[in-house]
Design a protein around this motif. Structure first.
Motif, PDB file in Angstrom:
ATOM      1  N   ASP A 185       0.854  -1.195   0.000  1.00 49.91           N
ATOM      2  CA  ASP A 185       0.000   0.000   0.000  1.00 49.91           C
ATOM      3  C   ASP A 185       0.883   1.235   0.000  1.00 49.91           C
ATOM      4  N   PRO A 186       1.476   1.574  -1.153  1.00 51.72           N
ATOM      5  CA  PRO A 186       2.417   2.689  -1.182  1.00 51.72           C
ATOM      6  C   PRO A 186       1.808   4.022  -0.805  1.00 51.72           C
ATOM      7  N   ALA A 187       0.484   4.147  -0.897  1.00 51.77           N
ATOM      8  CA  ALA A 187      -0.133   5.428  -0.561  1.00 51.77           C
ATOM      9  C   ALA A 187       0.027   5.758   0.918  1.00 51.77           C
ATOM     10  N   THR A 188       0.244   4.716   1.779  1.00 55.20           N
ATOM     11  CA  THR A 188       0.399   4.972   3.200  1.00 55.20           C
ATOM     12  C   THR A 188       1.843   5.214   3.584  1.00 55.20           C
ATOM     13  N   SER A 189       2.766   5.091   2.645  1.00 53.44           N
ATOM     14  CA  SER A 189       4.184   5.238   2.970  1.00 53.44           C
ATOM     15  C   SER A 189       4.650   6.662   2.738  1.00 53.44           C
ATOM     16  N   ALA A 190       5.843   6.937   3.240  1.00 57.26           N
ATOM     17  CA  ALA A 190       6.425   8.259   3.026  1.00 57.26           C
ATOM     18  C   ALA A 190       6.712   8.505   1.562  1.00 57.26           C
ATOM     19  N   ALA A 191       6.748   7.438   0.790  1.00 55.86           N
ATOM     20  CA  ALA A 191       7.020   7.602  -0.642  1.00 55.86           C
ATOM     21  C   ALA A 191       5.853   8.234  -1.367  1.00 55.86           C
ATOM     22  N   SER A 192       4.722   8.394  -0.681  1.00 53.35           N
ATOM     23  CA  SER A 192       3.582   9.026  -1.349  1.00 53.35           C
ATOM     24  C   SER A 192       3.841  10.490  -1.666  1.00 53.35           C
ATOM     25  N   ILE A 193       4.915  11.054  -1.087  1.00 51.31           N
ATOM     26  CA  ILE A 193       5.259  12.442  -1.407  1.00 51.31           C
ATOM     27  C   ILE A 193       6.093  12.522  -2.665  1.00 51.31           C
ATOM     28  N   LEU A 194       6.408  11.401  -3.273  1.00 54.86           N
ATOM     29  CA  LEU A 194       7.255  11.366  -4.461  1.00 54.86           C
ATOM     30  C   LEU A 194       6.530  10.645  -5.585  1.00 54.86           C
ATOM     31  N   PRO A 195       6.973  10.826  -6.845  1.00 50.53           N
ATOM     32  CA  PRO A 195       6.323  10.117  -7.955  1.00 50.53           C
ATOM     33  C   PRO A 195       6.480   8.605  -7.808  1.00 50.53           C
ATOM     34  N   SER A 561      14.432  34.708 -15.968  1.00 49.13           N
ATOM     35  CA  SER A 561      13.129  34.307 -16.509  1.00 49.13           C
ATOM     36  C   SER A 561      13.149  32.866 -17.009  1.00 49.13           C
ATOM     37  N   LEU A 562      14.268  32.447 -17.576  1.00 47.12           N
ATOM     38  CA  LEU A 562      14.390  31.056 -18.020  1.00 47.12           C
ATOM     39  C   LEU A 562      14.315  30.095 -16.833  1.00 47.12           C
ATOM     40  N   LEU A 563      15.065  30.428 -15.781  1.00 51.82           N
ATOM     41  CA  LEU A 563      15.053  29.592 -14.580  1.00 51.82           C
ATOM     42  C   LEU A 563      13.690  29.627 -13.904  1.00 51.82           C
ATOM     43  N   TYR A 564      13.060  30.786 -13.893  1.00 51.82           N
ATOM     44  CA  TYR A 564      11.760  30.955 -13.237  1.00 51.82           C
ATOM     45  C   TYR A 564      10.722  29.985 -13.799  1.00 51.82           C
ATOM     46  N   LEU A 565      10.609  29.935 -15.111  1.00 51.07           N
ATOM     47  CA  LEU A 565       9.568  29.103 -15.715  1.00 51.07           C
ATOM     48  C   LEU A 565       9.807  27.627 -15.420  1.00 51.07           C
ATOM     49  N   ALA A 566      11.061  27.190 -15.528  1.00 58.56           N
ATOM     50  CA  ALA A 566      11.373  25.793 -15.245  1.00 58.56           C
ATOM     51  C   ALA A 566      11.083  25.454 -13.782  1.00 58.56           C
ATOM     52  N   LEU A 567      11.494  26.319 -12.860  1.00 62.04           N
ATOM     53  CA  LEU A 567      11.272  26.049 -11.442  1.00 62.04           C
ATOM     54  C   LEU A 567       9.791  26.127 -11.076  1.00 62.04           C
ATOM     55  N   LEU A 568       9.056  27.023 -11.722  1.00 60.72           N
ATOM     56  CA  LEU A 568       7.625  27.137 -11.433  1.00 60.72           C
ATOM     57  C   LEU A 568       6.910  25.831 -11.754  1.00 60.72           C
ATOM     58  N   PHE A 569       7.226  25.228 -12.900  1.00 63.18           N
ATOM     59  CA  PHE A 569       6.601  23.952 -13.257  1.00 63.18           C
ATOM     60  C   PHE A 569       7.103  22.820 -12.363  1.00 63.18           C
ATOM     61  N   ALA A 570       8.359  22.907 -11.934  1.00 60.79           N
ATOM     62  CA  ALA A 570       8.876  21.905 -10.997  1.00 60.79           C
ATOM     63  C   ALA A 570       8.128  21.973  -9.666  1.00 60.79           C
ATOM     64  N   VAL A 571       7.849  23.181  -9.178  1.00 59.28           N
ATOM     65  CA  VAL A 571       7.098  23.343  -7.931  1.00 59.28           C
ATOM     66  C   VAL A 571       5.676  22.816  -8.097  1.00 59.28           C
ATOM     67  N   MET A 572       5.095  22.998  -9.280  1.00 63.58           N
ATOM     68  CA  MET A 572       3.766  22.449  -9.539  1.00 63.58           C
ATOM     69  C   MET A 572       3.773  20.928  -9.370  1.00 63.58           C
ATOM     70  N   VAL A 573       4.766  20.275  -9.951  1.00 65.79           N
ATOM     71  CA  VAL A 573       4.846  18.809  -9.866  1.00 65.79           C
ATOM     72  C   VAL A 573       5.038  18.376  -8.417  1.00 65.79           C
ATOM     73  N   ILE A 574       5.926  19.062  -7.693  1.00 66.65           N
ATOM     74  CA  ILE A 574       6.168  18.723  -6.286  1.00 66.65           C
ATOM     75  C   ILE A 574       4.879  18.855  -5.477  1.00 66.65           C
ATOM     76  N   ASP A 575       4.148  19.930  -5.698  1.00 61.64           N
ATOM     77  CA  ASP A 575       2.890  20.131  -4.986  1.00 61.64           C
ATOM     78  C   ASP A 575       1.896  19.021  -5.305  1.00 61.64           C
ATOM     79  N   ARG A 576       1.841  18.631  -6.573  1.00 58.19           N
ATOM     80  CA  ARG A 576       0.878  17.600  -6.977  1.00 58.19           C
ATOM     81  C   ARG A 576       1.181  16.258  -6.322  1.00 58.19           C
ATOM     82  N   VAL A 577       2.464  15.845  -6.330  1.00 57.48           N
ATOM     83  CA  VAL A 577       2.792  14.517  -5.805  1.00 57.48           C
ATOM     84  C   VAL A 577       2.738  14.484  -4.285  1.00 57.48           C
ATOM     85  N   MET A 578       2.823  15.674  -3.648  1.00 51.94           N
ATOM     86  CA  MET A 578       2.738  15.709  -2.189  1.00 51.94           C
ATOM     87  C   MET A 578       1.311  15.909  -1.698  1.00 51.94           C
ATOM     88  N   ALA A 579       0.394  16.136  -2.630  1.00 53.55           N
ATOM     89  CA  ALA A 579      -1.005  16.378  -2.228  1.00 53.55           C
ATOM     90  C   ALA A 579      -1.643  15.093  -1.698  1.00 53.55           C
TER      91      ALA A 579
END
Length: 579
Positions: A185-195, A561-579
């Motif tokens: 049941d990986p959803a109950t593990s700490a790995a649920s914060i990662l892909p 601006s180049l770094l901003y866009l890449a990091l913004l989408f990275a933060v989106m992914v992190i937020d999604r997998v930690m939800a």
């Protein structure tokens, strides 16, 4: 003698920790962890019949204990050597701290039977211990160069090191994702914060490792050690691909391999900064400088504008992991990336064919293959058409009809609507034309879901409003080129002052839109915090451009601006997998 002992101990300590992680992966793969019910000793070794599972579980504990003793011994030696630089002292001092917490987590896991809840925490701490040892050991074995190199060589070294750090992070996630597949049941593990999707993890690690290898070959091809390590990292990640096809219980065998790649990539990141830079390295069999044209394949590759496409693919891949459908399959990500590259590359080649009369009058574009005469306009156009047609086939065959439609729309939008009309006729060219660069997130989203949503359209709007500040900053720097070529960019038509003001206005709109993702419920508070921080830095850069208007401020905004866009989408992914 003390230095020799420290170096040997550091190498042995790193290897012991790696072997302990490998044995832990085998324990998980064979479900041997519960055989030893006591901690720290394994009483079953003396009270029960000896079995391979029992010996494996006991051997893992013994290896961890030995690795901890060696790590503490190294820490004591390093503590007594204040002359060592911080890249050696700090990692080797904190490594046993990670190890002690890992041992404690292992004890809690065994004593309370919380294997599913703590397994990934246990592995994550072991990886941090190995990473600290790898960084400190490599820094100890490779002293800093004594000769100062030029600014360009230093920047290239930092770029390579940065790519290696990102690749190391991806391989760490891969190790945790492979381990998580073993859990019932990986959803109950700490790995649920990662892909949890190991396919997505290996795809991301593979893309970053490929970029790291390319940067190593491009900037440090004379350094055989760096080339060897970068090659080994890429090959080892490719070896991981078959492991994701194994049954979940067997995936633990790939954990040790991922840990090896993690350590090797961290070593590459450190070596990139500490190895002699090209300006200080002896030239071996150097060829005399010539005016020979680059190989034809490189010219055709340059027509696709790979540096531009890399950021487009980041937004495409990021959007694929943000949908409510969950993590996409490895093959869907792979074919979407291929189709996206073909579409953007085909549009780029057509753009180069149409714009050759403009490019020849601009310093930064006059050496492109078409204006320089190395490739004819006709051949560039044919090449672009072929790539565009292939992209449609790939997207229709492997993604969804809507993704193929959006991708094809992007080709026409950029290659004809923007290139043929907008760019040459109005200062709004960048504003309206930004829609072409904002389509990749919609391609990624529809490739997974087959439909659009409010969140997807907001991703489009974010990239749309990001485009003007980014390109107007470049236009401010290159406005003389645009004026000479007759392109009505905003600085040419309205002047620098108006351009700097418009940059600030669009930056405010961009940051506001980025925060709306939380307001509509598409993203959580982790994203909100990251987007607010990134946006504040963006607004600070835009404010400096408006108030100061100097070249340093303008270049600073363009690069951030180049770094901003890449990091913004990275933060989106992190937020999604930690939800």
């Amino acid at each position: 003698m003390p230095d020799t002992l420290l170096r040997r101990s550091a190498v042995i300590g790193s290897l012991l920790t790696l072997v302990a992680i490998v044995s832990g992966g085998l324990v998980s793969a064979t479900e041997s962890a519960g055989v030893c019910t006591g901690w720290p000793l394994c009483a079953e070794l003396f009270t029960s019949p000896a079995t391979p599972a029992l010996w494996l579980a006991f051997g893992h504990r013994l290896l961890v204990a030995i690795a901890m003793v060696v790590a503490l011994f190294i820490a004591v030696m390093v503590w007594r050597r204040p002359d060592l630089d911080r890249w050696v002292r700090l990692p080797l001092l904190i490594a046993p701290l990670f190890g002690l917490v890992e041992v404690a987590a292992g004890g809690i896991m065994v004593t309370l039977g919380l294997y599913e809840a703590i397994n990934q925490v246990h592995l994550g701490l072991a990886l941090l211990m190995l990473g600290a040892q790898a960084v400190g050991t490599v820094a100890l074995l490779q002293p800093l160069p004594t000769t100062r190199a030029g600014g360009r060589a230093t920047r290239e070294a930092r770029r390579l090191s940065g790519l290696a750090w990102w690749t190391a992070g991806a391989t760490g996630v891969l190790a945790l994702a492979l381990s998580a597949r073993i859990l019932d049941d990986p959803a109950t593990s700490a790995a649920s914060i990662l892909p949890i999707n190991a396919g997505g993890a290996v795809a991301m690690a593979g893309m970053l490792a490929s970029g790291t290898f390319w940067q190593t070959w491009r900037s440090r091809r004379g350094d055989h050690l760096l080339i060897g390590v970068a090659t080994a990292v890429l090959l080892l990640i490719l070896v991981e691909v078959p492991l994701i096809l194994l049954p979940p219980a067997a995936a633990g065998m790939g954990v040790g391999l991922a840990a090896l790649v993690w350590g090797a990539t961290l070593a590459l990141a450190v070596l990139a900064l500490r190895r002699p830079l090209p300006a200080t390295m002896p030239v071996v069999a150097a060829r005399p400088a010539t005016d020979e044209a680059p190989p034809l394949w490189k010219d055709y590759l340059s027509l696709t504008k790979p540096k531009v496409i890399s950021l487009l693919l980041v937004t495409t891949a990021g959007a694929m992991y943000l949908t409510e459908a969950g993590s996409p399959s490895l093959w869907l990500v792979f074919w979407t990336m291929i189709g996206g590259y073909l579409a953007a590359g085909g549009a780029g080649a057509i753009n180069c064919a149409f714009d050759s009369d403009i490019d020849i009058n601009m310093g930064r574009t006059s050496r492109r293959p078409v204006p320089s005469g190395r490739i004819s306009r006709r051949n560039a156009m044919i090449f672009g058409f072929v790539l565009s047609a292939l992209s449609v086939v790939v997207m229709l065959a492997f993604t969804t009809p809507l993704a193929a439609l959006v991708s094809t729309l992007g080709i026409f939008y950029y290659a004809w609507f923007y290139t043929q009309w907008l760019k040459r006729s109005t200062w709004q060219n960048i504003v309206i034309g930004g829609g072409a660069g904002a389509l990749p997130p919609l391609v990624g989203w529809t490739a997974v879901t087959g439909e659009l949503s409010v969140a997807a359209l907001l991703l489009f709007a974010i990239v749309f409003y990001w485009t003007p500040p980014h390109f107007w900053a470049l236009a401010l720097v290159k406005q003389k080129d645009y004026a000479r070529a007759g392109v009505p960019m905003l600085p040419v038509v309205a002047g620098e002052g108006e351009t700097r003001w418009q940059i600030l206005v669009y930056s405010v709109i961009l940051v506001a839109l980025s925060l709306l993702l939380t307001a509509i419920g598409a993203m959580g508070w982790i994203y909100f915090g990251g987007a607010a921080l990134l946006g504040a830095l963006f607004l600070q850069s835009a404010w400096h451009v408006w108030k100061r208007g100097d070249q340093a401020s303008i270049w600073g905004l363009y690069k951030y601006s180049l770094l901003y866009l890449a990091l913004l989408f990275a933060v989106m992914v992190i937020d999604r997998v930690m939800a």
